[in-house]
Scaffold this motif. Sequence first.
Motif, short mmCIF file in Angstrom:
data_model
loop_
_atom_site.label_atom_id
_atom_site.label_comp_id
_atom_site.label_asym_id
_atom_site.label_seq_id
_atom_site.Cartn_x
_atom_site.Cartn_y
_atom_site.Cartn_z
N GLU A 1 37.06 31.36 43.34
CA GLU A 1 37.85 32.43 43.95
C GLU A 1 36.92 33.41 44.66
N PHE A 2 37.22 33.72 45.90
CA PHE A 2 36.40 34.70 46.62
C PHE A 2 37.27 35.86 47.09
N ALA A 3 36.62 37.01 47.30
CA ALA A 3 37.32 38.21 47.76
C ALA A 3 36.49 38.86 48.86
N ILE A 4 37.11 39.03 50.01
CA ILE A 4 36.43 39.71 51.12
C ILE A 4 37.52 40.21 52.06
N ASN A 5 37.25 41.32 52.76
CA ASN A 5 38.20 41.80 53.75
C ASN A 5 38.02 40.96 55.02
N ALA A 6 38.82 39.91 55.13
CA ALA A 6 38.63 38.90 56.19
C ALA A 6 38.97 39.44 57.57
N SER A 7 39.59 40.61 57.65
CA SER A 7 39.89 41.17 58.97
C SER A 7 38.61 41.53 59.72
N ASN A 8 37.49 41.60 58.97
CA ASN A 8 36.21 41.96 59.61
C ASN A 8 35.40 40.74 60.00
N ARG A 9 35.97 39.56 59.93
CA ARG A 9 35.22 38.33 60.12
C ARG A 9 34.34 38.35 61.39
N GLU B 1 32.23 27.92 54.14
CA GLU B 1 32.13 26.89 53.08
C GLU B 1 33.31 26.98 52.12
N CYS B 2 33.66 28.21 51.76
CA CYS B 2 34.81 28.38 50.84
C CYS B 2 36.08 27.85 51.49
N LEU B 3 36.26 28.20 52.77
CA LEU B 3 37.50 27.80 53.46
C LEU B 3 37.57 26.29 53.68
N ALA B 4 36.40 25.68 53.85
CA ALA B 4 36.38 24.21 54.07
C ALA B 4 36.78 23.49 52.79
N MET C 1 41.77 32.81 47.30
CA MET C 1 41.28 34.08 47.84
C MET C 1 42.11 35.26 47.35
N ARG C 2 41.45 36.40 47.11
CA ARG C 2 42.11 37.65 46.75
C ARG C 2 41.41 38.79 47.48
N TRP C 3 42.14 39.83 47.86
CA TRP C 3 41.52 41.08 48.32
C TRP C 3 42.45 42.20 47.94
N ILE C 4 41.99 43.06 47.02
CA ILE C 4 42.85 44.13 46.52
C ILE C 4 42.56 45.44 47.25
N GLY C 5 41.30 45.59 47.73
CA GLY C 5 40.94 46.85 48.41
C GLY C 5 40.64 47.95 47.40
N SER C 6 40.30 47.54 46.19
CA SER C 6 39.97 48.50 45.14
C SER C 6 38.85 47.84 44.32
N LEU C 7 37.64 48.39 44.43
CA LEU C 7 36.48 47.76 43.80
C LEU C 7 36.68 47.55 42.30
N VAL C 8 37.26 48.56 41.66
CA VAL C 8 37.43 48.45 40.20
C VAL C 8 38.35 47.28 39.83
N GLY D 1 36.31 35.22 36.56
CA GLY D 1 35.24 34.81 37.46
C GLY D 1 35.61 35.08 38.91
N GLY D 2 34.69 34.72 39.80
CA GLY D 2 34.93 34.93 41.23
C GLY D 2 33.75 35.58 41.89
N VAL D 3 33.82 35.67 43.20
CA VAL D 3 32.76 36.36 43.95
C VAL D 3 33.42 37.34 44.89
N PHE D 4 32.84 38.55 44.96
CA PHE D 4 33.34 39.64 45.80
C PHE D 4 32.27 39.96 46.82
N LEU D 5 32.66 40.15 48.07
CA LEU D 5 31.69 40.52 49.10
C LEU D 5 32.19 41.72 49.89
N TYR D 6 31.39 42.78 49.92
CA TYR D 6 31.56 43.81 50.96
C TYR D 6 30.22 43.89 51.66
N PRO D 7 30.01 43.02 52.65
CA PRO D 7 28.69 42.91 53.29
C PRO D 7 28.49 44.00 54.35
N SER D 8 27.28 44.06 54.88
CA SER D 8 27.07 44.86 56.08
C SER D 8 27.78 44.13 57.22
#
Length: 345
Positions: free
Chosen positions: A196-204, A217-220, A232-239, A249-256
């Motif tokens: 499971e991954f979490a990222i704000n995909a609107s910023n792709r 890779e996740c999407l493939a 995929m999940r994106w709640i928009g709330s870090l906590v 489990g899962g991975v969360f990304l808020y990258p540069s």
Amino acid sequence: MTGQLRLDDYLQRYSETAPHALAVAAAVDAIASGSIEIADLTSTGLFADASGLTTGRNSDGDLQRDLDVQADAIIRRCLARLPIAALASEEMREPQIVDREGRICVAIDPLDGSSNIDINMTVGTIFSILPAPDDLGLAFHQRGTAQLAAGFVTYGPQTSLVLTLGEGVDIFTYDRAAKCFRLARRGVQISETSDEFAINASNRRHWDPPVRAFIDECLAGIDGPANRDFNMRWIGSLVAEAYRILTRGGVFLYPSDARPGYGDGRLRLTYEAHPVAFIMEQAGGAATTGRERILDLAAHNLHQRVPLIMGSHHEVRRVEELHCDPLLVASVSAPLFARRGFFRL
Ligand SMILES: O=P(O)(O)OC[C@H]1O[C@](O)(COP(=O)(O)O)[C@@H](O)[C@@H]1O
Ligand SMILES: [Mg+2]
Ligand SMILES: [Mg+2]
């Protein structure tokens, strides 16, 4: 639930274990009582109406909600009775030196995820407790590894306190009838691998190539190198994202990313990334910028932002590997050419 260990008894036992422990226990106890007040406020729903609730902007330029300001006042009032050396908050311009005799310093995000208030989704309070250095001007320029304790409270269907005192992660749930937190899960462990991954995909379109490569890779899914499908999940709330990762489990990304002002991502190192990274590591997970371990970093200024990638070890390591891939790295350092060339946009 009534039979489970109360937070105050748990803290009492801990307070006898180390030189800083009494001060740390008192601070956690004060933050927990403040969080009960904040939970009561959020649950009234009085803040769910969007009208007239914005009070201005904080020193970092974020829109400040009435509840941000109230939560800040509540936590600071609860901490005020303690001998804390220095205090920092998302809602303060500069850290405040409080008591030069104090042994600990506290950094807080009084209300995390405040854009979720109107829509009745989980918000929270995050805190980091550090030792007081001899020079209090350096209180919030310490590495994340210096933290003595860290935690966050989620105001969702349950009010939960996630806490590390440096020896694992325990979760407490608020018992409304008894008005206290009780131990609900001891020694939480994040699964090594997850789907499971979490990222704000609107910023792709603004992401750097290593982040895009990972999400691709996740999407493939089963047809790509990961060889399995992802959710995929994106709640928009870090906590809330961190709580989910601790649970399943899962991975969360808020990258540069390439948007103006997002060169270091969105999340703040001192009162968001450091405490959450400490919790991730204490639960067997990992937290990185993609290139560096979050806990090895020290902030230059209080509101410094940092890219944050956290969660299950395997996925976080994969993101780091992609940040070392010479082809992808070369394209980061030549952004215009690379973005259009490598990804053929
Ligand atoms: O709106 P975006 O860009 O997706 O950002 C969401 C992120 O911003 C935050 O709300 C920032 O925290 P604050 O609400 O305390 O400023 C995080 O909780 C969340 O992960
Ligand atoms: Mg926040
Ligand atoms: Mg906040």
